[in-house]
Design a protein around this motif. Structure first.
Motif, PDB file in Angstrom:
ATOM      1  N   LEU A 145       0.826  -1.206   0.000  1.00 28.38           N
ATOM      2  CA  LEU A 145       0.000   0.000   0.000  1.00 28.38           C
ATOM      3  C   LEU A 145       0.863   1.260   0.000  1.00 28.38           C
ATOM      4  O   LEU A 145       1.905   1.320   0.647  1.00 28.38           O
ATOM      5  N   CYS A 146       0.382   2.274  -0.727  1.00 29.85           N
ATOM      6  CA  CYS A 146       0.948   3.626  -0.650  1.00 29.85           C
ATOM      7  C   CYS A 146       0.456   4.287   0.642  1.00 29.85           C
ATOM      8  O   CYS A 146      -0.554   3.871   1.217  1.00 29.85           O
ATOM      9  N   TRP A 147       1.144   5.354   1.065  1.00 37.86           N
ATOM     10  CA  TRP A 147       0.715   6.061   2.280  1.00 37.86           C
ATOM     11  C   TRP A 147      -0.695   6.620   2.137  1.00 37.86           C
ATOM     12  O   TRP A 147      -1.401   6.855   3.123  1.00 37.86           O
ATOM     13  N   CYS A 148      -1.147   6.843   0.869  1.00 41.39           N
ATOM     14  CA  CYS A 148      -2.483   7.409   0.642  1.00 41.39           C
ATOM     15  C   CYS A 148      -3.569   6.345   0.730  1.00 41.39           C
ATOM     16  O   CYS A 148      -4.762   6.670   0.680  1.00 41.39           O
ATOM     17  N   GLY A 149      -3.174   5.092   0.853  1.00 44.01           N
ATOM     18  CA  GLY A 149      -4.157   4.023   0.981  1.00 44.01           C
ATOM     19  C   GLY A 149      -4.422   3.281  -0.313  1.00 44.01           C
ATOM     20  O   GLY A 149      -5.050   2.221  -0.312  1.00 44.01           O
ATOM     21  N   LEU A 184       4.990   3.007  -3.498  1.00 44.39           N
ATOM     22  CA  LEU A 184       4.059   4.123  -3.679  1.00 44.39           C
ATOM     23  C   LEU A 184       3.096   3.787  -4.814  1.00 44.39           C
ATOM     24  O   LEU A 184       3.404   2.964  -5.684  1.00 44.39           O
ATOM     25  N   CYS A 185       1.933   4.455  -4.833  1.00 44.19           N
ATOM     26  CA  CYS A 185       1.051   4.366  -6.002  1.00 44.19           C
ATOM     27  C   CYS A 185       1.722   5.121  -7.153  1.00 44.19           C
ATOM     28  O   CYS A 185       2.656   5.905  -6.938  1.00 44.19           O
ATOM     29  N   TYR A 186       1.245   4.897  -8.365  1.00 44.72           N
ATOM     30  CA  TYR A 186       1.915   5.512  -9.518  1.00 44.72           C
ATOM     31  C   TYR A 186       1.932   7.030  -9.418  1.00 44.72           C
ATOM     32  O   TYR A 186       2.962   7.676  -9.674  1.00 44.72           O
ATOM     33  N   GLN A 187       0.793   7.615  -9.027  1.00 47.57           N
ATOM     34  CA  GLN A 187       0.683   9.079  -8.965  1.00 47.57           C
ATOM     35  C   GLN A 187       1.713   9.670  -7.996  1.00 47.57           C
ATOM     36  O   GLN A 187       2.415  10.633  -8.327  1.00 47.57           O
ATOM     37  N   HIS A 188       1.828   9.093  -6.814  1.00 46.87           N
ATOM     38  CA  HIS A 188       2.735   9.664  -5.816  1.00 46.87           C
ATOM     39  C   HIS A 188       4.196   9.344  -6.123  1.00 46.87           C
ATOM     40  O   HIS A 188       5.085  10.112  -5.779  1.00 46.87           O
ATOM     41  N   TRP A 189       4.445   8.227  -6.801  1.00 52.26           N
ATOM     42  CA  TRP A 189       5.802   7.945  -7.276  1.00 52.26           C
ATOM     43  C   TRP A 189       6.205   8.993  -8.319  1.00 52.26           C
ATOM     44  O   TRP A 189       7.301   9.548  -8.263  1.00 52.26           O
TER      45      TRP A 189
END
Ligand code: ZN
Length: 196
Positions: A145-149, A184-189
Protein backbone atom coordinates in the motif's frame (compact mmCIF):
# COMPACT_ATOMS: atom_id res chain seq x y z
CA UNK A 1 7.12 -25.50 -13.41
CA UNK A 2 8.80 -22.11 -13.01
CA UNK A 3 6.70 -19.64 -11.03
CA UNK A 4 7.36 -15.92 -10.59
CA UNK A 5 5.57 -14.22 -7.70
CA UNK A 6 6.34 -10.55 -8.00
CA UNK A 7 5.36 -7.75 -5.66
CA UNK A 8 6.21 -4.22 -4.66
CA UNK A 9 8.32 -3.33 -1.59
CA UNK A 10 6.27 -4.00 1.52
CA UNK A 11 4.02 -6.64 -0.04
CA UNK A 12 5.31 -9.40 2.27
CA UNK A 13 6.85 -11.50 -0.50
CA UNK A 14 9.47 -13.01 1.79
CA UNK A 15 6.92 -13.74 4.51
CA UNK A 16 4.81 -15.59 1.93
CA UNK A 17 7.89 -17.50 0.71
CA UNK A 18 8.79 -18.55 4.26
CA UNK A 19 5.19 -19.61 4.98
CA UNK A 20 5.15 -21.68 1.79
CA UNK A 21 8.40 -23.32 2.90
CA UNK A 22 6.98 -24.04 6.35
CA UNK A 23 3.79 -25.55 4.90
CA UNK A 24 5.77 -27.80 2.57
CA UNK A 25 8.09 -28.92 5.35
CA UNK A 26 5.07 -29.77 7.53
CA UNK A 27 4.03 -32.17 4.79
CA UNK A 28 7.49 -33.75 4.79
CA UNK A 29 8.40 -32.25 1.42
CA UNK A 30 12.04 -31.26 0.99
CA UNK A 31 12.68 -27.66 -0.01
CA UNK A 32 15.85 -25.88 -1.10
CA UNK A 33 15.97 -22.22 -0.08
CA UNK A 34 18.04 -20.05 -2.41
CA UNK A 35 18.99 -16.39 -2.45
CA UNK A 36 21.31 -14.25 -4.55
CA UNK A 37 24.30 -12.93 -2.57
CA UNK A 38 23.72 -9.30 -3.45
CA UNK A 39 21.17 -8.70 -0.73
CA UNK A 40 23.09 -8.34 2.53
CA UNK A 41 20.46 -6.69 4.69
CA UNK A 42 20.36 -9.49 7.24
CA UNK A 43 23.68 -11.29 6.83
CA UNK A 44 24.87 -13.25 3.85
CA UNK A 45 22.61 -16.29 4.05
CA UNK A 46 19.64 -15.07 6.09
CA UNK A 47 16.28 -14.80 4.35
CA UNK A 48 14.52 -12.14 6.37
CA UNK A 49 11.00 -10.71 6.19
CA UNK A 50 9.85 -7.46 7.69
CA UNK A 51 7.04 -9.40 9.32
CA UNK A 52 9.68 -11.04 11.53
CA UNK A 53 10.07 -14.46 9.93
CA UNK A 54 13.55 -15.58 8.92
CA UNK A 55 15.48 -18.65 7.81
CA UNK A 56 18.94 -19.51 6.53
CA UNK A 57 19.33 -20.02 2.80
CA UNK A 58 20.90 -23.34 1.82
CA UNK A 59 22.33 -21.83 -1.37
CA UNK A 60 23.70 -18.30 -1.68
CA UNK A 61 24.22 -17.54 -5.36
CA UNK A 62 27.01 -15.34 -6.63
CA UNK A 63 26.31 -13.70 -10.02
CA UNK A 64 28.76 -16.05 -11.79
CA UNK A 65 27.38 -19.21 -10.15
CA UNK A 66 25.58 -21.90 -12.08
CA UNK A 67 22.31 -22.54 -10.19
CA UNK A 68 22.31 -26.12 -11.44
CA UNK A 69 25.81 -26.78 -10.07
CA UNK A 70 25.00 -25.15 -6.74
CA UNK A 71 21.82 -27.20 -6.30
CA UNK A 72 23.61 -30.40 -7.34
CA UNK A 73 26.29 -29.60 -4.76
CA UNK A 74 23.58 -29.12 -2.12
CA UNK A 75 22.01 -32.46 -3.07
CA UNK A 76 25.36 -34.27 -2.72
CA UNK A 77 26.27 -32.50 0.50
CA UNK A 78 23.33 -33.39 2.68
CA UNK A 79 19.89 -34.87 3.03
CA UNK A 80 18.38 -32.55 0.45
CA UNK A 81 19.10 -35.08 -2.27
CA UNK A 82 15.43 -35.47 -3.08
CA UNK A 83 14.14 -31.91 -2.82
CA UNK A 84 11.09 -31.30 -4.97
CA UNK A 85 10.71 -27.58 -4.43
CA UNK A 86 13.15 -24.70 -4.86
CA UNK A 87 12.23 -21.33 -3.37
CA UNK A 88 14.22 -18.26 -4.45
CA UNK A 89 14.06 -15.02 -2.48
CA UNK A 90 15.00 -11.62 -3.97
CA UNK A 91 14.81 -13.22 -7.41
CA UNK A 92 15.19 -9.86 -9.19
CA UNK A 93 18.92 -10.21 -8.45
CA UNK A 94 19.28 -13.46 -10.42
CA UNK A 95 21.25 -13.13 -13.63
CA UNK A 96 19.35 -13.85 -16.86
CA UNK A 97 21.55 -16.94 -17.35
CA UNK A 98 20.54 -18.20 -13.91
CA UNK A 99 16.86 -17.71 -14.79
CA UNK A 100 17.36 -19.72 -17.99
CA UNK A 101 18.93 -22.52 -15.93
CA UNK A 102 15.99 -22.45 -13.53
CA UNK A 103 13.50 -22.58 -16.41
CA UNK A 104 15.26 -25.70 -17.75
CA UNK A 105 15.39 -27.33 -14.30
CA UNK A 106 11.71 -26.52 -13.71
CA UNK A 107 10.73 -29.23 -16.18
CA UNK A 108 11.31 -31.63 -13.26
CA UNK A 109 10.98 -29.39 -10.20
CA UNK A 110 8.60 -26.85 -8.72
CA UNK A 111 10.59 -23.59 -8.61
CA UNK A 112 9.08 -20.49 -7.01
CA UNK A 113 10.89 -17.18 -7.49
CA UNK A 114 9.77 -14.25 -5.34
CA UNK A 115 10.98 -10.76 -6.17
CA UNK A 116 10.47 -7.24 -7.39
CA UNK A 117 9.23 -6.43 -10.87
CA UNK A 118 11.00 -3.10 -11.36
CA UNK A 119 13.63 -0.88 -9.74
CA UNK A 120 13.21 2.60 -8.21
CA UNK A 121 13.23 4.16 -11.70
CA UNK A 122 10.57 1.71 -12.96
CA UNK A 123 13.05 -0.23 -15.12
CA UNK A 124 13.02 -4.01 -15.09
CA UNK A 125 15.73 -5.76 -13.14
CA UNK A 126 17.50 -8.13 -15.58
CA UNK A 127 16.40 -11.11 -13.46
CA UNK A 128 12.77 -9.97 -13.36
CA UNK A 129 12.73 -9.35 -17.10
CA UNK A 130 13.99 -12.89 -17.70
CA UNK A 131 11.41 -14.30 -15.28
CA UNK A 132 8.59 -12.47 -17.06
CA UNK A 133 9.80 -13.95 -20.33
CA UNK A 134 10.28 -17.54 -19.14
CA UNK A 135 8.09 -18.28 -16.11
CA UNK A 136 5.03 -20.41 -16.86
CA UNK A 137 3.08 -19.08 -13.89
CA UNK A 138 3.23 -15.38 -13.01
CA UNK A 139 1.30 -13.95 -10.08
CA UNK A 140 1.28 -10.70 -8.18
CA UNK A 141 1.78 -10.82 -4.41
CA UNK A 142 -0.86 -8.35 -3.24
CA UNK A 143 -0.90 -6.18 -0.16
CA UNK A 144 1.57 -3.35 -0.81
CA UNK A 145 0.00 0.00 0.00
CA UNK A 146 0.95 3.63 -0.65
CA UNK A 147 0.71 6.06 2.28
CA UNK A 148 -2.48 7.41 0.64
CA UNK A 149 -4.16 4.02 0.98
CA UNK A 150 -4.11 3.15 -2.73
CA UNK A 151 -2.42 0.06 -4.11
CA UNK A 152 1.36 0.53 -4.32
CA UNK A 153 2.88 -0.55 -7.62
CA UNK A 154 6.08 1.52 -7.79
CA UNK A 155 9.28 0.85 -5.85
CA UNK A 156 10.72 4.05 -4.46
CA UNK A 157 14.15 4.90 -3.04
CA UNK A 158 14.11 7.43 -0.22
CA UNK A 159 16.90 9.05 1.77
CA UNK A 160 17.31 9.64 5.51
CA UNK A 161 15.09 12.71 5.33
CA UNK A 162 12.32 10.73 3.65
CA UNK A 163 12.86 12.43 0.28
CA UNK A 164 12.37 10.49 -2.95
CA UNK A 165 15.60 9.75 -4.88
CA UNK A 166 15.17 9.48 -8.65
CA UNK A 167 18.80 9.18 -9.82
CA UNK A 168 21.50 6.62 -9.10
CA UNK A 169 22.64 3.03 -9.50
CA UNK A 170 20.01 0.35 -10.03
CA UNK A 171 21.23 -1.65 -7.05
CA UNK A 172 22.13 0.30 -3.91
CA UNK A 173 21.67 -1.40 -0.57
CA UNK A 174 22.68 0.54 2.48
CA UNK A 175 22.93 -1.49 5.65
CA UNK A 176 23.16 1.68 7.75
CA UNK A 177 19.60 2.50 6.64
CA UNK A 178 20.66 5.80 5.04
CA UNK A 179 18.48 4.82 2.13
CA UNK A 180 15.28 2.81 2.24
CA UNK A 181 12.79 1.44 -0.23
CA UNK A 182 9.04 1.87 -0.01
CA UNK A 183 6.06 1.21 -2.28
CA UNK A 184 4.06 4.12 -3.68
CA UNK A 185 1.05 4.37 -6.00
CA UNK A 186 1.91 5.51 -9.52
CA UNK A 187 0.68 9.08 -8.97
CA UNK A 188 2.74 9.66 -5.82
CA UNK A 189 5.80 7.95 -7.28
CA UNK A 190 5.57 10.23 -10.32
CA UNK A 191 5.16 13.31 -8.11
CA UNK A 192 7.95 12.14 -5.77
CA UNK A 193 5.69 12.44 -2.73
CA UNK A 194 6.70 9.87 -0.12
CA UNK A 195 4.33 11.14 2.57
CA UNK A 196 1.26 13.36 3.08
ZN1 ZN B 1 -0.44 7.25 -3.21
Amino acid sequence: MLHFYYGVMGSSKTAQLLMQRYNLQQLGIKVALVKPAIDTRAGVDVVFSRAGLEANAEVVLQPHHSVREQLMWLAVQNAHNDFQFVLVDEAQFLSPDQVIELADMAENLEIFCYGLKTDFQSNFFPGSSALFRLAEDIQEVPGGLCWCGKKATMNTRINEQGQVIKEGEQVLIDNQQKIRYIGLCYQHWRQGKAHA
